[in-house]
Design a protein around this motif. Structure first.
Motif, mmCIF file in Angstrom:
data_model
loop_
_atom_site.group_PDB
_atom_site.id
_atom_site.type_symbol
_atom_site.label_atom_id
_atom_site.label_comp_id
_atom_site.label_asym_id
_atom_site.label_seq_id
_atom_site.Cartn_x
_atom_site.Cartn_y
_atom_site.Cartn_z
ATOM 1 N N LEU A 133 50.826 -101.602 -30.862
ATOM 2 C CA LEU A 133 50.327 -102.968 -30.783
ATOM 3 C C LEU A 133 51.452 -103.992 -30.667
ATOM 4 C CD1 LEU A 133 47.802 -104.786 -30.839
ATOM 5 C CD2 LEU A 133 48.145 -104.996 -33.324
ATOM 6 N N LEU A 134 52.530 -103.794 -31.403
ATOM 7 C CA LEU A 134 53.641 -104.760 -31.398
ATOM 8 C C LEU A 134 54.836 -104.272 -30.586
ATOM 9 C CD1 LEU A 134 53.613 -105.859 -35.161
ATOM 10 C CD2 LEU A 134 52.292 -106.785 -33.237
ATOM 11 N N GLN A 135 54.646 -103.197 -29.834
ATOM 12 C CA GLN A 135 55.741 -102.650 -29.032
ATOM 13 C C GLN A 135 56.052 -103.563 -27.854
ATOM 14 O OE1 GLN A 135 57.658 -99.980 -29.599
ATOM 15 N NE2 GLN A 135 58.822 -100.265 -27.728
ATOM 16 N N VAL A 136 57.336 -103.770 -27.592
ATOM 17 C CA VAL A 136 57.757 -104.642 -26.502
ATOM 18 C C VAL A 136 58.544 -103.876 -25.447
ATOM 19 C CG1 VAL A 136 59.017 -106.737 -25.880
ATOM 20 C CG2 VAL A 136 57.869 -106.581 -28.092
ATOM 21 N N ALA A 137 59.528 -103.096 -25.885
ATOM 22 C CA ALA A 137 60.424 -102.403 -24.960
ATOM 23 C C ALA A 137 59.719 -101.259 -24.240
ATOM 24 C CB ALA A 137 61.641 -101.870 -25.714
ATOM 25 N N GLU A 138 60.227 -100.943 -23.060
ATOM 26 C CA GLU A 138 59.703 -99.836 -22.265
ATOM 27 C C GLU A 138 60.649 -98.651 -22.368
ATOM 28 O OE1 GLU A 138 57.417 -97.823 -21.032
ATOM 29 O OE2 GLU A 138 56.556 -99.558 -19.989
ATOM 30 N N GLU A 139 60.138 -97.476 -22.101
ATOM 31 C CA GLU A 139 60.970 -96.264 -22.060
ATOM 32 C C GLU A 139 62.110 -96.488 -21.063
ATOM 33 O OE1 GLU A 139 62.741 -92.736 -21.028
ATOM 34 O OE2 GLU A 139 61.398 -93.689 -19.576
ATOM 35 N N PRO A 140 63.357 -96.198 -21.437
ATOM 36 C CA PRO A 140 64.515 -96.615 -20.636
ATOM 37 C C PRO A 140 64.505 -96.186 -19.180
ATOM 38 C CG PRO A 140 65.228 -95.853 -22.796
ATOM 39 C CD PRO A 140 63.769 -95.549 -22.696
ATOM 40 N N LEU A 141 63.922 -95.045 -18.848
ATOM 41 C CA LEU A 141 63.978 -94.569 -17.474
ATOM 42 C C LEU A 141 62.713 -94.872 -16.676
ATOM 43 C CD1 LEU A 141 65.850 -91.154 -17.871
ATOM 44 C CD2 LEU A 141 66.769 -93.398 -17.254
ATOM 45 N N MET A 142 61.799 -95.642 -17.255
ATOM 46 C CA MET A 142 60.632 -96.087 -16.495
ATOM 47 C C MET A 142 61.095 -97.086 -15.445
ATOM 48 S SD MET A 142 57.295 -95.974 -16.114
ATOM 49 C CE MET A 142 56.655 -95.362 -17.681
ATOM 50 N N VAL A 143 60.698 -96.868 -14.168
ATOM 51 C CA VAL A 143 61.214 -97.715 -13.091
ATOM 52 C C VAL A 143 60.077 -98.367 -12.322
ATOM 53 C CG1 VAL A 143 63.276 -96.297 -12.808
ATOM 54 C CG2 VAL A 143 61.262 -95.831 -11.399
ATOM 55 N N GLU A 144 60.436 -99.437 -11.613
ATOM 56 C CA GLU A 144 59.527 -100.090 -10.690
ATOM 57 C C GLU A 144 59.677 -99.409 -9.333
ATOM 58 O OE1 GLU A 144 61.143 -103.939 -10.702
ATOM 59 O OE2 GLU A 144 60.678 -104.337 -12.803
ATOM 60 N N GLY A 145 58.586 -98.992 -8.746
ATOM 61 C CA GLY A 145 58.661 -98.260 -7.493
ATOM 62 C C GLY A 145 59.271 -99.041 -6.351
ATOM 63 N N SER A 146 59.066 -100.363 -6.317
ATOM 64 C CA SER A 146 59.539 -101.140 -5.175
ATOM 65 C C SER A 146 61.020 -101.471 -5.248
ATOM 66 C CB SER A 146 58.738 -102.442 -5.056
ATOM 67 O OG SER A 146 58.857 -103.197 -6.247
ATOM 68 N N THR A 147 61.590 -101.529 -6.438
ATOM 69 C CA THR A 147 62.997 -101.910 -6.582
ATOM 70 C C THR A 147 63.845 -100.829 -7.225
ATOM 71 O OG1 THR A 147 62.704 -102.870 -8.783
ATOM 72 C CG2 THR A 147 62.299 -104.312 -6.886
ATOM 73 N N MET A 148 63.208 -99.860 -7.868
ATOM 74 C CA MET A 148 63.891 -98.835 -8.654
ATOM 75 C C MET A 148 64.713 -99.451 -9.782
ATOM 76 S SD MET A 148 62.683 -96.082 -7.590
ATOM 77 C CE MET A 148 63.682 -94.927 -8.519
ATOM 78 N N CYS A 149 64.363 -100.658 -10.166
ATOM 79 C CA CYS A 149 65.003 -101.314 -11.305
ATOM 80 C C CYS A 149 64.295 -100.847 -12.576
ATOM 81 C CB CYS A 149 64.891 -102.831 -11.169
ATOM 82 S SG CYS A 149 65.647 -103.763 -12.512
#
Length: 331
Positions: free
Chosen positions: A134-150
């Motif tokens: 519920l209060l989690q903010v950060a994402e798993e470090p290697l999760m990427v955006e498909g369009s930018t790979m950022c």
């Protein structure tokens, strides 16, 4: 795919033109204040449906005097920057400008503009009403955006830094006459990563004076989110004092009960279970649905009930999970 290009990803990209944290951090204050969009590298980061160069036009329309066009622009910004609950790098570039529009633009769009800022700066959390989520903010470090790979977490970090840099725009909105704006402001402030004593003080001071149920719960969850992430060892006791006090308003006790469950790994005490499962609590399902943390949990309008059900049935074996507050049993 060029293996050499991806060698050392993502560390090799840190600090380069591909790092949205660097791009956002390089925007001068005067560029933000004067809305000089042409000095921002939008072209480096596409949105979910097209090139990043489209975003400044939508921001400009959002800030315009045309109510209908501004409303449509905000809808498109939501769709382009927060598709299916996800966040994307160019959204972090938009955050400083969205904050300025929220502070000075059309009052009727202020709350939803602030909500968009908050969603850009946190992980995909739709449907996650667990004690861990519920209060989690950060994402798993290697999760990427498909369009930018950022890495998605780079976007979240950049957006949160932008929020922190503009606290001077946000803190006054806690005094807005519109309770929805006050609630959404708390949601954004929960993403701050600096000047935390100032933010904590503002949220606590507002909570002491607030009389709107939704805003009260939003303030409590904002305080708890900051405390959880920054390991405030006093937070569990603060939350317990609130939920265990029968003299407090019911929504305060409910919000503090959820906060406490997210702050510790201890099993829920019988007293808290009795509070959250009392049949009378169901009348708060609809009332508290607008609380930003609860809105996305269940689309049928029972976000509070879903959270309570998930949190009270969760199993936290002591041999697996450590107390995040670094002490013994929570009081």
């Amino acid at each position: 795919m060029d293996d050499d290009f991806w060698a050392g990803w993502p560390e090799r990209w840190a600090g380069t033109d591909c790092d949205v944290r660097t791009a956002v951090g390089a925007i001068p204050r005067e560029v933000k204040d004067l809305f000089r969009y042409d000095e921002v590298p939008w072209q480096q980061f596409p949105h979910f449906y097209g090139p990043g160069e489209e975003i400044p036009g939508l921001l400009a329309t959002l800030a315009s005097g045309d109510a209908h066009a501004a409303d449509r622009a905000l809808d498109r910004l939501w769709n382009n920057l927060h598709h299916q609950g996800g966040t994307i790098a160019v959204g972090a570039l938009a955050v400083p400008f969205l904050l300025r529009v929220a502070a000075t633009g059309r009052p009727e769009l202020r709350a939803q503009t602030l909500r968009l800022v908050a969603e850009i700066g946190r992980c995909q959390h739709m449907g996650d009403g667990t004690r861990e989520g519920l209060l989690q903010v950060a994402e798993e470090p290697l999760m990427v955006e498909g369009s930018t790979m950022c890495p998605v977490d780079w976007t979240i970090q950049a957006a949160r830094q932008a929020v922190t840099d503009d606290l001077h725009l946000l803190l006054p909105l806690l005094a807005s006459p519109d309770p929805e704006v006050r609630s959404e402001t708390a949601y954004v402030l929960a993403a701050a990563i600096g000047e935390l004593s100032h933010v904590f003080s503002a949220l606590q001071s507002k909570l002491a004076r607030e009389d709107d149920a939704v805003v009260r719960v939003s303030l409590i969850l904002a305080i708890a989110q900051l405390a959880r992430e920054h390991s405030d060892e006093d937070a569990p006791r603060w939350a317990r004092d609130l939920w265990s006090d029968p003299g407090r308003p019911p929504e305060v006790r409910i919000g503090a009960g959820l906060a406490w469950l997210c702050l510790v790994t201890d099993p829920a005490p019988d007293e808290l279970r009795a509070l959250l499962t009392d049949p009378g609590i169901r009348q708060y399902d609809d009332l508290l649905q607008p609380v930003p943390w609860l809105t996305w949990i269940n689309p049928t309008g029972v976000g509070l009930r879903s959270c309570i059900d998930e949190m009270l049935t969760a199993n936290f074996p002591e041999t697996v999970l450590d107390d995040p507050w670094g002490g013994g049993p929570s009081s």
